[in-house]
Design a protein around this motif. Structure first.
Motif, PDB file in Angstrom:
ATOM      1  N   UNK A 170       7.291   6.585 -14.334  1.00 30.52           N
ATOM      2  CA  UNK A 170       7.610   7.084 -12.991  1.00 30.52           C
ATOM      3  C   UNK A 170       6.458   6.706 -12.064  1.00 30.52           C
ATOM      4  N   UNK A 171       6.774   6.271 -10.877  1.00 29.66           N
ATOM      5  CA  UNK A 171       5.740   5.991  -9.878  1.00 29.66           C
ATOM      6  C   UNK A 171       6.362   6.093  -8.496  1.00 29.66           C
ATOM      7  N   UNK A 172       5.585   5.822  -7.493  1.00 25.93           N
ATOM      8  CA  UNK A 172       6.106   5.729  -6.133  1.00 25.93           C
ATOM      9  C   UNK A 172       5.757   4.347  -5.589  1.00 25.93           C
ATOM     10  N   UNK A 173       6.593   3.795  -4.741  1.00 26.09           N
ATOM     11  CA  UNK A 173       6.286   2.483  -4.164  1.00 26.09           C
ATOM     12  C   UNK A 173       5.339   2.653  -2.972  1.00 26.09           C
ATOM     13  N   UNK A 174       4.063   2.528  -3.217  1.00 24.86           N
ATOM     14  CA  UNK A 174       3.079   2.698  -2.145  1.00 24.86           C
ATOM     15  C   UNK A 174       2.006   1.626  -2.298  1.00 24.86           C
ATOM     16  N   UNK A 175       0.947   1.761  -1.552  1.00 17.87           N
ATOM     17  CA  UNK A 175      -0.107   0.762  -1.493  1.00 17.87           C
ATOM     18  C   UNK A 175      -0.968   0.667  -2.732  1.00 17.87           C
ATOM     19  N   UNK A 176      -1.937  -0.247  -2.683  1.00 17.84           N
ATOM     20  CA  UNK A 176      -2.791  -0.509  -3.835  1.00 17.84           C
ATOM     21  C   UNK A 176      -4.228  -0.036  -3.646  1.00 17.84           C
ATOM     22  N   UNK A 177      -4.606   0.386  -2.473  1.00 18.66           N
ATOM     23  CA  UNK A 177      -5.975   0.841  -2.233  1.00 18.66           C
ATOM     24  C   UNK A 177      -6.069   2.333  -2.562  1.00 18.66           C
ATOM     25  N   UNK A 178      -6.843   2.720  -3.581  1.00 20.87           N
ATOM     26  CA  UNK A 178      -6.854   4.106  -4.031  1.00 20.87           C
ATOM     27  C   UNK A 178      -7.500   5.100  -3.075  1.00 20.87           C
ATOM     28  N   UNK A 179      -8.254   4.633  -2.096  1.00 18.39           N
ATOM     29  CA  UNK A 179      -8.934   5.561  -1.185  1.00 18.39           C
ATOM     30  C   UNK A 179      -8.178   5.820   0.111  1.00 18.39           C
ATOM     31  N   UNK A 180      -7.035   5.184   0.285  1.00 15.94           N
ATOM     32  CA  UNK A 180      -6.231   5.381   1.495  1.00 15.94           C
ATOM     33  C   UNK A 180      -5.524   6.731   1.416  1.00 15.94           C
ATOM     34  N   UNK A 181      -5.570   7.494   2.497  1.00 13.43           N
ATOM     35  CA  UNK A 181      -4.882   8.778   2.548  1.00 13.43           C
ATOM     36  C   UNK A 181      -3.388   8.604   2.738  1.00 13.43           C
ATOM     37  N   UNK A 182      -2.611   9.429   2.035  1.00 16.93           N
ATOM     38  CA  UNK A 182      -1.161   9.273   2.108  1.00 16.93           C
ATOM     39  C   UNK A 182      -0.582   9.703   3.453  1.00 16.93           C
ATOM     40  N   UNK A 183      -1.229  10.618   4.154  1.00 18.73           N
ATOM     41  CA  UNK A 183      -0.716  11.057   5.446  1.00 18.73           C
ATOM     42  C   UNK A 183      -0.535   9.896   6.412  1.00 18.73           C
ATOM     43  N   UNK A 184      -1.527   9.054   6.500  1.00 17.55           N
ATOM     44  CA  UNK A 184      -1.436   7.881   7.358  1.00 17.55           C
ATOM     45  C   UNK A 184      -0.620   6.764   6.743  1.00 17.55           C
ATOM     46  N   UNK A 185      -0.783   6.579   5.444  1.00 17.50           N
ATOM     47  CA  UNK A 185      -0.076   5.488   4.759  1.00 17.50           C
ATOM     48  C   UNK A 185       1.438   5.672   4.831  1.00 17.50           C
ATOM     49  N   UNK A 186       1.916   6.871   4.510  1.00 15.07           N
ATOM     50  CA  UNK A 186       3.356   7.113   4.503  1.00 15.07           C
ATOM     51  C   UNK A 186       3.932   7.117   5.914  1.00 15.07           C
ATOM     52  N   UNK A 187       3.222   7.735   6.856  1.00 16.79           N
ATOM     53  CA  UNK A 187       3.765   7.792   8.215  1.00 16.79           C
ATOM     54  C   UNK A 187       3.689   6.438   8.912  1.00 16.79           C
ATOM     55  N   UNK A 188       2.919   5.522   8.358  1.00 16.93           N
ATOM     56  CA  UNK A 188       2.882   4.156   8.868  1.00 16.93           C
ATOM     57  C   UNK A 188       3.867   3.243   8.160  1.00 16.93           C
ATOM     58  N   UNK A 189       4.686   3.784   7.295  1.00 19.73           N
ATOM     59  CA  UNK A 189       5.688   3.015   6.563  1.00 19.73           C
ATOM     60  C   UNK A 189       5.417   2.997   5.075  1.00 19.73           C
ATOM     61  N   UNK A 190       4.181   2.701   4.694  1.00 25.21           N
ATOM     62  CA  UNK A 190       3.813   2.694   3.281  1.00 25.21           C
ATOM     63  C   UNK A 190       4.104   1.389   2.575  1.00 25.21           C
ATOM     64  N   UNK A 191       3.485   0.312   3.051  1.00 28.58           N
ATOM     65  CA  UNK A 191       3.655  -0.986   2.410  1.00 28.58           C
ATOM     66  C   UNK A 191       2.961  -1.003   1.058  1.00 28.58           C
ATOM     67  N   UNK A 192       3.588  -1.630   0.073  1.00 28.05           N
ATOM     68  CA  UNK A 192       2.989  -1.712  -1.247  1.00 28.05           C
ATOM     69  C   UNK A 192       3.626  -2.802  -2.087  1.00 28.05           C
ATOM     70  N   UNK A 193       3.111  -2.928  -3.302  1.00 23.91           N
ATOM     71  CA  UNK A 193       3.533  -4.004  -4.203  1.00 23.91           C
ATOM     72  C   UNK A 193       4.979  -3.864  -4.698  1.00 23.91           C
ATOM     73  N   UNK A 194       5.530  -2.670  -4.691  1.00 25.88           N
ATOM     74  CA  UNK A 194       6.891  -2.461  -5.189  1.00 25.88           C
ATOM     75  C   UNK A 194       7.942  -2.442  -4.078  1.00 25.88           C
ATOM     76  N   UNK A 195       7.561  -2.771  -2.847  1.00 24.30           N
ATOM     77  CA  UNK A 195       8.494  -2.600  -1.735  1.00 24.30           C
ATOM     78  C   UNK A 195       9.675  -3.567  -1.793  1.00 24.30           C
ATOM     79  N   UNK A 196       9.539  -4.709  -2.410  1.00 18.90           N
ATOM     80  CA  UNK A 196      10.685  -5.620  -2.492  1.00 18.90           C
ATOM     81  C   UNK A 196      11.800  -5.034  -3.336  1.00 18.90           C
ATOM     82  N   UNK A 197      11.446  -4.308  -4.374  1.00 16.34           N
ATOM     83  CA  UNK A 197      12.461  -3.728  -5.252  1.00 16.34           C
ATOM     84  C   UNK A 197      12.894  -2.339  -4.800  1.00 16.34           C
TER      85      UNK A 197
END
Length: 133
Positions: free
Chosen positions: A57-84
């Protein structure tokens, strides 16, 4: 003195910066394939909590571990799994926020228009419920 790097604002009007460092709880619910994530958590904390519970189980989000999810998710949340699986914001199935009147709103009480707007609209901290893929 606390020093914040990377982003500065100058305004002729008063504004408020909210430190989300203490809002970082991550609750994984494997029975429902969901995860509640508070806005102050970092992506690394989210991935760690999920990995502690499961390897499938995982979530499709970014690869930088220090990024806060509040900004990442509200900005869309680009990541390695977004194509699928799409953007992180595409997988948010519920959220909680506090409106200007102090009410705690979820997806039902805020309405679909506001719920749609907070997912990918910019920097709006929120607590998010993810549907697992």
């Amino acid at each position: 003195m606390t020093i914040y790097e990377g982003l500065s604002y100058v305004s002729s009007l008063p504004f408020l910066i909210i430190d989300l460092v203490n809002l970082r709880k991550v609750s994984v619910d494997l029975a429902n394939n969901t995860t509640w994530i508070q806005a102050g958590a970092t992506l690394g904390e989210v991935y760690y909590e999920i990995a502690e519970k499961t390897t499938t189980f995982t979530i499709p989000a970014g690869v930088c571990p220090t990024v806060g999810v509040g900004g990442h998710f509200s900005g869309g949340g680009y990541g390695m799994l977004m194509r699928k699986f799409g953007l992180a914001a595409d997988n948010i199935i519920d959220a909680q926020l506090i409106d200007v009147k102090g009410r705690i709103l979820d997806r039902v009480s805020m309405g679909e228009d506001l719920f749609w707007a907070i997912r990918g609209s910019g920097e709006i901290p929120l607590e998010s419920l993810f549907l697992g893929n």
